[in-house]
Scaffold this active site. Structure first.
Site, PDB file in Angstrom:
ATOM      1  N   ASP A 228      48.226  42.440  51.500  1.00 19.99           N
ATOM      2  CA  ASP A 228      48.684  41.389  50.325  1.00 19.99           C
ATOM      3  C   ASP A 228      49.520  42.272  49.602  1.00 19.99           C
ATOM      4  OD1 ASP A 228      48.320  38.233  48.725  1.00 19.99           O
ATOM      5  OD2 ASP A 228      47.653  40.618  47.325  1.00 19.99           O
TER       6      ASP A 228
ATOM      7  N   TYR B 262      54.495  44.625  42.016  1.00 15.58           N
ATOM      8  CA  TYR B 262      53.354  45.567  41.879  1.00 15.58           C
ATOM      9  C   TYR B 262      54.297  47.168  41.937  1.00 15.58           C
ATOM     10  CZ  TYR B 262      50.126  41.976  43.721  1.00 15.58           C
ATOM     11  OH  TYR B 262      49.414  41.286  43.571  1.00 15.58           O
TER      12      TYR B 262
ATOM     13  N   LYS C 220      55.486  38.707  46.995  1.00 18.08           N
ATOM     14  CA  LYS C 220      55.515  37.916  46.505  1.00 18.08           C
ATOM     15  C   LYS C 220      56.664  37.136  45.760  1.00 18.08           C
ATOM     16  CE  LYS C 220      50.463  38.323  46.081  1.00 18.08           C
ATOM     17  NZ  LYS C 220      50.043  39.577  45.573  1.00 18.08           N
TER      18      LYS C 220
ATOM     19  N   HIS D 175      54.780  33.927  42.867  1.00 21.54           N
ATOM     20  CA  HIS D 175      54.191  34.729  42.451  1.00 21.54           C
ATOM     21  C   HIS D 175      53.514  33.600  41.338  1.00 21.54           C
ATOM     22  CE1 HIS D 175      52.900  39.048  41.846  1.00 21.54           C
ATOM     23  NE2 HIS D 175      51.566  38.286  41.257  1.00 21.54           N
TER      24      HIS D 175
HETATM   25  N1  NAP Z   1      49.123  36.430  43.205  1.00 23.22           N
HETATM   26  C1  NAP Z   1      48.464  37.153  41.991  1.00 23.22           C
HETATM   27  O1  NAP Z   1      49.046  36.377  40.964  1.00 23.22           O
HETATM   28  C2  NAP Z   1      46.872  38.458  41.547  1.00 23.22           C
HETATM   29  C3  NAP Z   1      46.752  38.393  40.443  1.00 23.22           C
HETATM   30  C4  NAP Z   1      45.702  39.794  40.752  1.00 23.22           C
HETATM   31  C5  NAP Z   1      45.172  40.234  41.995  1.00 23.22           C
HETATM   32  N2  NAP Z   1      45.660  39.886  43.202  1.00 23.22           N
HETATM   33  C6  NAP Z   1      45.565  40.218  44.683  1.00 23.22           C
HETATM   34  O2  NAP Z   1      44.249  40.282  44.428  1.00 23.22           O
HETATM   35  C7  NAP Z   1      44.252  41.688  44.608  1.00 23.22           C
HETATM   36  C8  NAP Z   1      42.934  41.826  44.315  1.00 23.22           C
HETATM   37  O3  NAP Z   1      42.369  41.660  43.046  1.00 23.22           O
HETATM   38  P1  NAP Z   1      42.163  43.019  41.854  1.00 23.22           P
HETATM   39  O4  NAP Z   1      43.564  44.151  42.020  1.00 23.22           O
HETATM   40  O5  NAP Z   1      43.056  42.716  40.457  1.00 23.22           O
HETATM   41  O6  NAP Z   1      40.465  43.052  41.845  1.00 23.22           O
HETATM   42  P2  NAP Z   1      39.383  43.660  43.212  1.00 23.22           P
HETATM   43  O7  NAP Z   1      39.745  43.925  44.235  1.00 23.22           O
HETATM   44  O8  NAP Z   1      38.558  42.540  41.891  1.00 23.22           O
HETATM   45  O9  NAP Z   1      38.713  45.233  42.360  1.00 23.22           O
HETATM   46  C9  NAP Z   1      39.588  45.599  42.554  1.00 23.22           C
HETATM   47  C10 NAP Z   1      38.635  46.744  41.419  1.00 23.22           C
HETATM   48  O10 NAP Z   1      37.601  46.650  42.392  1.00 23.22           O
HETATM   49  C11 NAP Z   1      37.224  48.568  42.692  1.00 23.22           C
HETATM   50  N3  NAP Z   1      36.620  48.648  44.352  1.00 23.22           N
HETATM   51  C12 NAP Z   1      37.120  48.033  45.112  1.00 23.22           C
HETATM   52  N4  NAP Z   1      35.954  47.890  45.687  1.00 23.22           N
HETATM   53  C13 NAP Z   1      34.840  48.152  45.508  1.00 23.22           C
HETATM   54  C14 NAP Z   1      33.134  48.670  45.573  1.00 23.22           C
HETATM   55  N5  NAP Z   1      33.431  47.757  47.462  1.00 23.22           N
HETATM   56  N6  NAP Z   1      32.214  48.850  45.168  1.00 23.22           N
HETATM   57  C15 NAP Z   1      32.748  49.381  43.001  1.00 23.22           C
HETATM   58  N7  NAP Z   1      34.025  48.710  42.940  1.00 23.22           N
HETATM   59  C16 NAP Z   1      35.582  47.992  43.854  1.00 23.22           C
HETATM   60  C17 NAP Z   1      38.270  48.876  42.706  1.00 23.22           C
HETATM   61  O11 NAP Z   1      38.787  50.496  42.654  1.00 23.22           O
HETATM   62  P3  NAP Z   1      38.974  51.680  44.095  1.00 23.22           P
HETATM   63  O12 NAP Z   1      40.097  50.874  43.682  1.00 23.22           O
HETATM   64  O13 NAP Z   1      39.488  52.984  42.549  1.00 23.22           O
HETATM   65  O14 NAP Z   1      38.198  51.742  44.646  1.00 23.22           O
HETATM   66  C18 NAP Z   1      39.717  48.485  41.675  1.00 23.22           C
HETATM   67  O15 NAP Z   1      39.065  48.824  40.432  1.00 23.22           O
HETATM   68  C19 NAP Z   1      44.631  42.944  44.514  1.00 23.22           C
HETATM   69  O16 NAP Z   1      45.418  44.287  44.624  1.00 23.22           O
HETATM   70  C20 NAP Z   1      46.444  41.723  44.934  1.00 23.22           C
HETATM   71  O17 NAP Z   1      46.769  42.107  46.123  1.00 23.22           O
HETATM   72  C21 NAP Z   1      47.463  38.648  42.764  1.00 23.22           C
END
Ligand code: NAP
Length: 313
Positions: A46, A51, A76, A107
């Protein structure tokens, strides 16, 4: 590793778990994407122009050696490109080093001034975001349909769209969005919006499934209790819960052990979680834990301050 596939409304299939790349530093994301594809069994990445790391993601895809045809790539359209969808898409394709996307999303339902003071987040003198208020989302969607018809993307969808915003584009749409990518997790389950999406054949995609950076979800006592019962980690429960509900889930990590467990552990969790566990997790927000973590400062007249409002809406 067999990752479940979910059918989109155009007949194509999308792997139920994809690697998120938001906030993955350029110097870390190439290795993370390469590891996810080559070692951990991911086939879905994704991405987003916004980004700022698409070139590094593309390098990771190439370094993995996994053929392009086996990978589902989403990107996006950022707000400053709403009036020029194909141009924005062409930048993304060049950044990623591919000639098509499997899925292209709007997005946010907000067009930003393409001639403003910044290419990513243009602002007005008072510091608020420089929104193109006269632009119609329906016209963004027409341009999304055009790039689909041209074959540059295989499916189109939206992100961060409320029911009202979806109704706005559906009023003139030829093509129904394939997905709506939303903040979906145990503290922000958006049950009503998800039910609406299902009624329209739009697949929900869960972003920030772990609650994003420094998340309290990983130490939630109910999540830990359910994890203990099934010998699962908190992250397995959080992602597995969303997989079990039939959503596409997009956990982000740049840490190899987490990248691996976010796929393997959560697939195991999706099998182990019982109906009663899912019901308990479904009810956490209603029980007083409702919380949204991703709240960009959009201008107040766009209605985001009330959106998504509460757990059951
Ligand atoms: N469409 C939109 O507007 C939008 C908005 C937000 C996000 N997104 C997409 O959704 C994805 C995920 O959302 P997100 O990045 O906000 O957050 P997330 O996946 O909920 O959390 C990521 C965080 O959790 C940590 N983490 C990952 N796996 C873990 C585990 N097994 N145990 C403990 N900690 C863990 C990561 O650290 P490390 O990386 O240091 O391991 C990072 O700090 C984004 O990367 C993006 O692709 C889209």
């Amino acid at each position: 590793m067999t990752v479940p596939l979910i059918k989109l409304n155009n007949g194509n299939e999308i792997p139920a778990i994809g690697l998120g790349t938001w906030q993955s530093k350029p110097e870390e994301v190439t290795a993370a994407v390469c590891y996810a594809l080559k070692e951990a069994g991911y086939r879905h990445i994704d991405c987003a122009w916004g980004y700022g790391n698409e070139k590094d993601v593309g390098a990771g895809i190439r370094a993995s050696g996994v053929p392009r045809s086996e990978i589902f790539i989403t990107s996006k359209l950022w707000g400053t490109w709403h009036t020029r969808v194909e141009e924005g898409l062409d930048q993304t394709l060049a950044n990623l080093g591919t000639d098509y996307l499997d899925l292209y999303l709007v997005h946010w339902p907000v067009a930003l001034n393409p001639d403003g003071n910044h290419h990513l987040i243009p602002t007005l003198p008072d510091g608020t975001r420089d929104v193109l208020h006269s632009w119609k989302l329906q016209d963004t969607w027409k341009q999304m349909e055009a790039v689909l018809k041209k074959g540059k993307v295989k499916a189109i969808g939206v992100s961060n769209f409320s029911e009202a915003k979806l109704e706005e584009i559906l009023a003139t749409a030829e093509i129904v969005p394939a997905v709506n990518q939303l903040e979906l997790h145990v503290y922000n389950p958006q049950h009503r919006l998800v039910a609406y999406l299902k009624s329209k054949g739009i697949v929900p995609q869960a972003y920030s499934p772990l609650g994003s950076t420094n998340s309290p979800l990983l130490s939630d006592e109910k999540v830990l209790e359910i994890g203990k019962k099934h010998s699962l980690g908190a992250s397995d429960v959080l992602i597995g819960y969303l997989v079990a509900k039939g959503y596409v889930v997009l956990p982000k990590s740049v840490t190899p052990s987490r990248i691996a467990s976010n796929l393997a552990g959560s697939l195991a969790a999706a099998q182990k979680l019982e109906v009663a566990d899912i019901a308990e997790l479904d009810g956490l927000a209603a029980g007083g834990k409702q919380k949204r973590f991703i709240t960009p400062p959009w201008p107040v007249d766009l209605g985001f301050e009330n959106w998504p409002p509460v757990w059951n809406e």
